[in-house]
Design an enzyme around this catalytic site. Sequence first.
Site, PDB file in Angstrom:
ATOM      1  N   HIS A   1       0.624  -1.216  -0.063  1.00 50.87           N
ATOM      2  CA  HIS A   1       0.019   0.237  -0.082  1.00 50.87           C
ATOM      3  C   HIS A   1       0.972   1.262   0.052  1.00 50.87           C
ATOM      4  O   HIS A   1       0.522   2.244  -0.778  1.00 50.87           O
ATOM      5  CB  HIS A   1      -0.799  -0.082   1.280  1.00 50.87           C
TER       6      HIS A   1
ATOM      7  N   HIS B   1       1.264   4.164  -3.206  1.00 51.78           N
ATOM      8  CA  HIS B   1       1.268   5.276  -3.139  1.00 51.78           C
ATOM      9  C   HIS B   1       2.654   6.346  -3.434  1.00 51.78           C
ATOM     10  O   HIS B   1       2.418   7.709  -3.618  1.00 51.78           O
ATOM     11  CB  HIS B   1       0.584   6.003  -1.732  1.00 51.78           C
TER      12      HIS B   1
ATOM     13  N   HIS C   1      -7.540  -0.454  -4.886  1.00 44.19           N
ATOM     14  CA  HIS C   1      -8.489  -0.567  -3.875  1.00 44.19           C
ATOM     15  C   HIS C   1      -9.547  -1.410  -4.146  1.00 44.19           C
ATOM     16  O   HIS C   1      -9.995  -2.287  -3.168  1.00 44.19           O
ATOM     17  CB  HIS C   1      -8.892   0.834  -3.543  1.00 44.19           C
TER      18      HIS C   1
ATOM     19  N   GLU D   1     -10.385  10.764  -4.926  1.00 47.24           N
ATOM     20  CA  GLU D   1      -9.246  10.293  -4.032  1.00 47.24           C
ATOM     21  C   GLU D   1      -8.941  11.446  -2.809  1.00 47.24           C
ATOM     22  O   GLU D   1      -8.667  11.114  -1.805  1.00 47.24           O
ATOM     23  CB  GLU D   1      -8.035   9.975  -4.949  1.00 47.24           C
TER      24      GLU D   1
ATOM     25  N   HIS E   1     -12.502  10.985  -0.244  1.00 49.93           N
ATOM     26  CA  HIS E   1     -11.591   9.821   0.510  1.00 49.93           C
ATOM     27  C   HIS E   1     -10.605  10.030   1.599  1.00 49.93           C
ATOM     28  O   HIS E   1     -10.453   9.677   2.510  1.00 49.93           O
ATOM     29  CB  HIS E   1     -11.080   8.923  -0.850  1.00 49.93           C
TER      30      HIS E   1
ATOM     31  N   HIS F   1     -10.484   9.377   5.587  1.00 46.36           N
ATOM     32  CA  HIS F   1      -9.093   8.907   6.376  1.00 46.36           C
ATOM     33  C   HIS F   1      -9.082   9.856   7.564  1.00 46.36           C
ATOM     34  O   HIS F   1      -8.878   9.159   8.696  1.00 46.36           O
ATOM     35  CB  HIS F   1      -8.200   8.781   5.721  1.00 46.36           C
TER      36      HIS F   1
ATOM     37  N   HIS G   1     -13.312   1.865   2.456  1.00 45.52           N
ATOM     38  CA  HIS G   1     -13.041   1.691   1.223  1.00 45.52           C
ATOM     39  C   HIS G   1     -14.194   0.917   0.400  1.00 45.52           C
ATOM     40  O   HIS G   1     -14.334   1.061  -0.761  1.00 45.52           O
ATOM     41  CB  HIS G   1     -11.825   1.181   0.906  1.00 45.52           C
TER      42      HIS G   1
END
Lengths: 440, 440
Positions: free
Chosen positions: A210, A214, A239, A351, A366, A370, A406
């Site tokens: 992950h 990124h 994802h 995103e 998104h 988080h 997600h």
Amino acid sequence: MSADRSDLNNLVALFDRPLEPMVRVKGDKSFKLPAEYVTERYKNNAIEISNRFGEEASENVTVEKVPIPDLGDILTLGRKENFSLFIPKHREISAKLINIFLNASDSKVLLSIATYVHDRVNPYLFIYSFSVALIHRPDTKSLKIPNQIQTFPDKYFDSKVFTKAREELKVVPPGLRRPIEIPRDYTATDLEEEHRIAYWREDLGINLHHWHWHLVYPTDGPEAVTKKDRRGELFFYSHQQIIARYNFERFCNSLKRVDRLLDWQAPIKEAYFPKLDSLVASRAYPGRVKDMVLQDLNIPNQAIKVDVDDMLRWRDRIYGAIAEGAITTADGKRMTLDDVTGIDIIGNILESSALSLNRPFYGNLHGFGHLMLSYIHDPKSHHLEPFGVIGDFTTAMRDPIFYRWHAFVDDIFQQFKGTLPRYTAEQVSSIFQITPNNFS
Amino acid sequence: MSADRSDLNNLVALFDRPLEPMVRVKGDKSFKLPAEYVTERYKNNAIEISNRFGEEASENVTVEKVPIPDLGDILTLGRKENFSLFIPKHREISAKLINIFLNASDSKVLLSIATYVHDRVNPYLFIYSFSVALIHRPDTKSLKIPNQIQTFPDKYFDSKVFTKAREELKVVPPGLRRPIEIPRDYTATDLEEEHRIAYWREDLGINLHHWHWHLVYPTDGPEAVTKKDRRGELFFYSHQQIIARYNFERFCNSLKRVDRLLDWQAPIKEAYFPKLDSLVASRAYPGRVKDMVLQDLNIPNQAIKVDVDDMLRWRDRIYGAIAEGAITTADGKRMTLDDVTGIDIIGNILESSALSLNRPFYGNLHGFGHLMLSYIHDPKSHHLEPFGVIGDFTTAMRDPIFYRWHAFVDDIFQQFKGTLPRYTAEQVSSIFQITPNNFS
């Protein structure tokens, strides 16, 4: 641009002991910095320190003096704070630092700038930005950079490992030391249903993956690192694959498919206590108790201010665009979401990345999800608390709430895909080489 | 029993580096242990380790081999766990260990036993029990034992201090090191009303004082350490004084008197995030978010099982005894609470200590209140979480909830004192030497 192998190896040495200054030996190299590069703390004792570790070095590297770009607000993130690419301010300064590293004219200049930056900038921020630059520069992209478990093991291992390792290192002489076993099952018991698949969520490989994804697809930075073919679609695809794989793992452990996190006013039943301790920030990643409810965030130190209502508006605008088959761009135009580029456009909006065609209108759904989850324990920063693991993309996949969030994000994409026409027989046969004869 | 000064100094050296084994130099002493005393881990390299640190030692101390008492369940508390005198199981094993140390026939035998125990028993448990023994043994009570801030600074300082200190130690050679400033204001901002007096709650001296009080007045152990004149009354008095002093500090900071924690079903508005990291347990002390509610506890690892209803019953029985002016003893008899010994009896019941005259009936109200608050984030131990600061008497006074709980405890005592007759003129004049003439 070209670079010889030893220049490249010098760059890799900067991943060694990221919390300790350049005057200390890195890897097996002793870097000789221009006097101006040494920070105030070590100015008067650089030689003594260098001598102290002299026998660890098999090579001296003389760092050339080059003009140093202004670091400006890159320095506003303290050396001993945690760093998160979900925090817009952190993204912004990392984009600047990536740019500085990308603009270095050759690998020697890059080394000079990096050694200067190393002792002044937050170590997480430095390693992230330096890594992105190395894998995107033509002259360095062949380099194998150390994986993050070696650089920042604190983001991957039970905090207990470090005390054991320190005892072994401090007490036992080299040659007599024993390996430390990394615990694998320590965040909860099986009385907690979601713990049945903790082994999967806390797996080193999945979390490294992950992080690496990124690193290859930064949300912000110069176009050389952000503007990649089907970037937004890949955000969706990678994802979605994670959720699919997670659900499969759940089925194997007698758990049902992960529920989307839909009700943002309801208590969140999944608790999570990561038992990780940031060595840079010297703060544990805080846990989340059972039944917490999302709160409006106001974190002045990080310039974060977002209401649950903002999130609801962004969500509804995105659903609105999908229902209408078109988004509104930043200059107020309509842009159709077709079956070739539509998912890419939605991916960047959702995103969101710097490629979002209208961040002011569609927000950062998104990413702020988080953050909202990661600051749920101290949403107004009254208690100066750091973010939880879900707010850090190197640790987010450990937390059960990652998958509920997600699953919600993925469902938006599925909603869009449901609006696309079926493939025609011609499309299918041209892409997959399938004809009725295959089935006969 | 008598002991010479160098024997005593050898005992004090055991407070040095409590996490590191005896084969390492302690203070300036290199202890030469009988082979059987060295743990399996260091059996084959004790000499190499001893040599590694040889130059730090200015003295060799040969430890005599003596018969070692069976440690039994003292070993059930792991080396890397946290330790709390509020946990009955921990009290019980500390009482056993105190007994072992008290029974050593002289200070040389004590040293032998202590060096054996040092590497096998949890370091917090060792230091506590050893300290209690040293201050209660006739041959050692003159010793000035190191204060706990030196032995376990992790219980007193912001976790950030340790990273800074490690960097300084690891990088900078001796002689060139700089002092590390201990932060004083880091757990919250003034947006949190209760933070106005955090400087007082997080004061090193006040927390040391609280630790020291409980060292002098252990709740459990042999009678030599528990059965002290007016022990229960002193529990009341010392904590009442703390609350009085705290309220005074509150008034000076425009805060009202601390509210008693009376409603055990209501959300607790005081949040607290201690930002302390146990070096022994390698776990941060968990925070408490706003509006948590007390839960029934079931912590199998620590053999803790108590319901909020148990607490309510104990509370009401104690109030009942006060209203009736008499308690029921363990053998079912009534015992009057008079104005001389009544408060002492209530103190021991309420705390509770081993001197409680009926623990089965009156329970452990004060102690389990601390525990219930300290496990509020993980009351069923599903997440294997450690207790919060309120569950550890060395750190409890940092938390605003300490004062709300003790204001409740104090009020029970005040309730009892309200039932006592006034002093007569004769009593007052005989005690205080006050006569009407003083006022004329």
